[in-house]
Write a protein that holds these residues in place. Structure first.
Motif, PDB file in Angstrom:
ATOM      1  N   LEU A 192       0.845  -1.241  -0.015  1.00  0.00           N
ATOM      2  CA  LEU A 192       0.102  -0.166   0.031  1.00  0.00           C
ATOM      3  C   LEU A 192       1.018   1.033   0.012  1.00  0.00           C
ATOM      4  O   LEU A 192       1.779   1.258   1.016  1.00  0.00           O
ATOM      5  N   ILE A 193       0.575   2.186  -1.044  1.00  0.00           N
ATOM      6  CA  ILE A 193       1.489   3.392  -0.841  1.00  0.00           C
ATOM      7  C   ILE A 193       0.460   4.359  -0.565  1.00  0.00           C
ATOM      8  O   ILE A 193      -0.663   4.717  -1.353  1.00  0.00           O
ATOM      9  N   GLN A 194       0.668   5.348   0.209  1.00  0.00           N
ATOM     10  CA  GLN A 194      -0.062   6.562   0.738  1.00  0.00           C
ATOM     11  C   GLN A 194       0.202   7.456  -0.486  1.00  0.00           C
ATOM     12  O   GLN A 194       1.118   7.695  -1.053  1.00  0.00           O
ATOM     13  N   SER A 195      -0.711   8.478  -0.627  1.00  0.00           N
ATOM     14  CA  SER A 195      -0.769   9.490  -1.726  1.00  0.00           C
ATOM     15  C   SER A 195       0.517  10.403  -1.644  1.00  0.00           C
ATOM     16  O   SER A 195       1.007  11.009  -2.493  1.00  0.00           O
TER      17      SER A 195
ATOM     18  N   ARG B 289       6.182   8.006  -2.384  1.00  0.00           N
ATOM     19  CA  ARG B 289       6.617   7.651  -3.548  1.00  0.00           C
ATOM     20  C   ARG B 289       6.794   5.940  -4.073  1.00  0.00           C
ATOM     21  O   ARG B 289       6.689   5.827  -5.249  1.00  0.00           O
ATOM     22  N   GLU B 290       7.014   5.393  -2.939  1.00  0.00           N
ATOM     23  CA  GLU B 290       7.497   3.813  -3.200  1.00  0.00           C
ATOM     24  C   GLU B 290       7.291   3.296  -1.911  1.00  0.00           C
ATOM     25  O   GLU B 290       7.251   3.869  -0.842  1.00  0.00           O
ATOM     26  N   GLN B 291       7.026   1.834  -2.017  1.00  0.00           N
ATOM     27  CA  GLN B 291       7.092   1.027  -0.872  1.00  0.00           C
ATOM     28  C   GLN B 291       7.851  -0.426  -1.359  1.00  0.00           C
ATOM     29  O   GLN B 291       7.518  -0.761  -2.613  1.00  0.00           O
TER      30      GLN B 291
ATOM     31  N   SER C 102       5.931   1.669  -6.965  1.00  0.00           N
ATOM     32  CA  SER C 102       6.109   3.076  -7.146  1.00  0.00           C
ATOM     33  C   SER C 102       4.875   3.925  -7.511  1.00  0.00           C
ATOM     34  O   SER C 102       4.098   3.196  -8.051  1.00  0.00           O
ATOM     35  N   LEU C 103       4.609   5.024  -6.905  1.00  0.00           N
ATOM     36  CA  LEU C 103       3.623   5.806  -7.142  1.00  0.00           C
ATOM     37  C   LEU C 103       3.893   7.261  -7.775  1.00  0.00           C
ATOM     38  O   LEU C 103       4.797   7.930  -7.192  1.00  0.00           O
ATOM     39  N   ASP C 104       3.636   7.518  -8.838  1.00  0.00           N
ATOM     40  CA  ASP C 104       3.487   8.960  -9.692  1.00  0.00           C
ATOM     41  C   ASP C 104       2.111   9.432  -9.733  1.00  0.00           C
ATOM     42  O   ASP C 104       1.492   9.484 -10.605  1.00  0.00           O
TER      43      ASP C 104
ATOM     44  N   GLY D  58      -0.441   9.929 -12.711  1.00  0.00           N
ATOM     45  CA  GLY D  58      -1.659   8.912 -12.629  1.00  0.00           C
ATOM     46  C   GLY D  58      -0.982   7.534 -12.911  1.00  0.00           C
ATOM     47  O   GLY D  58      -1.706   6.731 -13.747  1.00  0.00           O
ATOM     48  N   ARG D  59       0.119   7.201 -12.380  1.00  0.00           N
ATOM     49  CA  ARG D  59       0.800   5.996 -12.638  1.00  0.00           C
ATOM     50  C   ARG D  59       1.533   5.171 -11.516  1.00  0.00           C
ATOM     51  O   ARG D  59       1.989   5.993 -10.697  1.00  0.00           O
ATOM     52  N   SER D  60       1.396   3.925 -11.439  1.00  0.00           N
ATOM     53  CA  SER D  60       2.128   3.018 -10.590  1.00  0.00           C
ATOM     54  C   SER D  60       2.663   1.789 -11.525  1.00  0.00           C
ATOM     55  O   SER D  60       2.125   1.381 -12.329  1.00  0.00           O
ATOM     56  N   THR D  61       3.700   1.472 -10.708  1.00  0.00           N
ATOM     57  CA  THR D  61       4.323   0.150 -11.205  1.00  0.00           C
ATOM     58  C   THR D  61       4.831  -0.837 -10.178  1.00  0.00           C
ATOM     59  O   THR D  61       5.110  -0.406  -8.973  1.00  0.00           O
TER      60      THR D  61
END
Lengths: 113, 112
Positions: free
Chosen positions: A49-52, A55-57, A65-67, A71-74
């Motif tokens: 789970l990545i909070q807003s 950037r990553e977990q 990762s979260l951008d 609007g993207r995650s990998t």
């Protein structure tokens, strides 16, 4: 309405490969993003789970990762194993319903020995 | 600690029959959710309960009713089953501290 898209829909790789699963979402106003694993005929298991604000977990061989702005995650899986074979689901939390998750259709991963 | 449990695991109904899907969690979570999963589609929210005594509609509530019996239990009722309700139903509860959702094993429902 939030739309979540996962690419590719299916992936088949030999054991040992590093691989990347992609998730995109249309509304960047999210609280968090979760990656789940679903085995055939089973329920969902939360992987990361990545909070807003993050950037990553990382958890073991998994890195997400979260951008948010784009609007993207990998989801990166290192040194894949046959036991990683499953469907991976991406879900974002947001909107007026607290805790409501918007799911993608999933990426079905097969890792062969 | 069983997490989220659902009964039954499988069910076959005829059109027009009614049934209740049961869900219980032992993690003392306030929020609980019912989703359905159909082939080629992501999970969709049917109903949710933010706390004991409250329930609200999700994305696809038509044809369903819910009851939050107590903090542990959240049931989903089909009053008059239709073939379009053939699906896999998942119950989930949310840890408000970490925001993580925990899912049950699902109920596979077929309506003939």
């Amino acid at each position: 309405k939030q739309e979540v898209t996962q690419i590719p829909a299916a992936l088949s790789v030999p054991e040992g490969e590093n691989l990347v699963l992609n998730c995109s979402f249309t509304d960047s106003a999210i609280y968090n993003l979760q990656w789940f694993r679903q085995d055939p005929g089973k329920g969902l298991t939360s992987l990361l789970l990545i909070q807003s604000s993050q950037r990553e977990q990382t958890s073991g061989r998994l890195n997400a990762s979260l951008d948010k702005s784009s609007g993207r995650s990998t989801l990166y899986i290192a040194a894949s194993q046959p036991g990683d074979s499953a469907t991976y689901l991406c879900a974002v939390s947001g909107g007026s319903t607290l805790g409501r998750l918007y799911f993608g259709r999933g990426t079905q991963l097969t890792v062969w020995p | 600690n069983a997490g989220v449990t659902q009964t039954p695991k499988f069910q076959v109904l005829k059109t027009g029959q009614s049934m209740t899907l049961q869900c219980a969690q032992d993690m003392n979570h306030n929020s609980m959710y019912w989703y359905r999963q159909d082939p080629g589609m992501g999970l969709r929210l049917i109903y949710y309960s933010a706390s004991e005594g409250t329930t609200d509609k999700g994305e696809v509530p038509n044809g369903y009713n819910v009851s939050r019996l107590n903090k542990r239990e959240f049931s989903l009722r089909l009053e008059s089953a239709a073939p379009s309700q053939t699906s896999v139903y998942f119950c989930a509860s949310r840890d408000t501290g970490t925001d993580t959702q925990y899912f049950g094993p699902g109920t596979r429902l077929t309506v003939l």
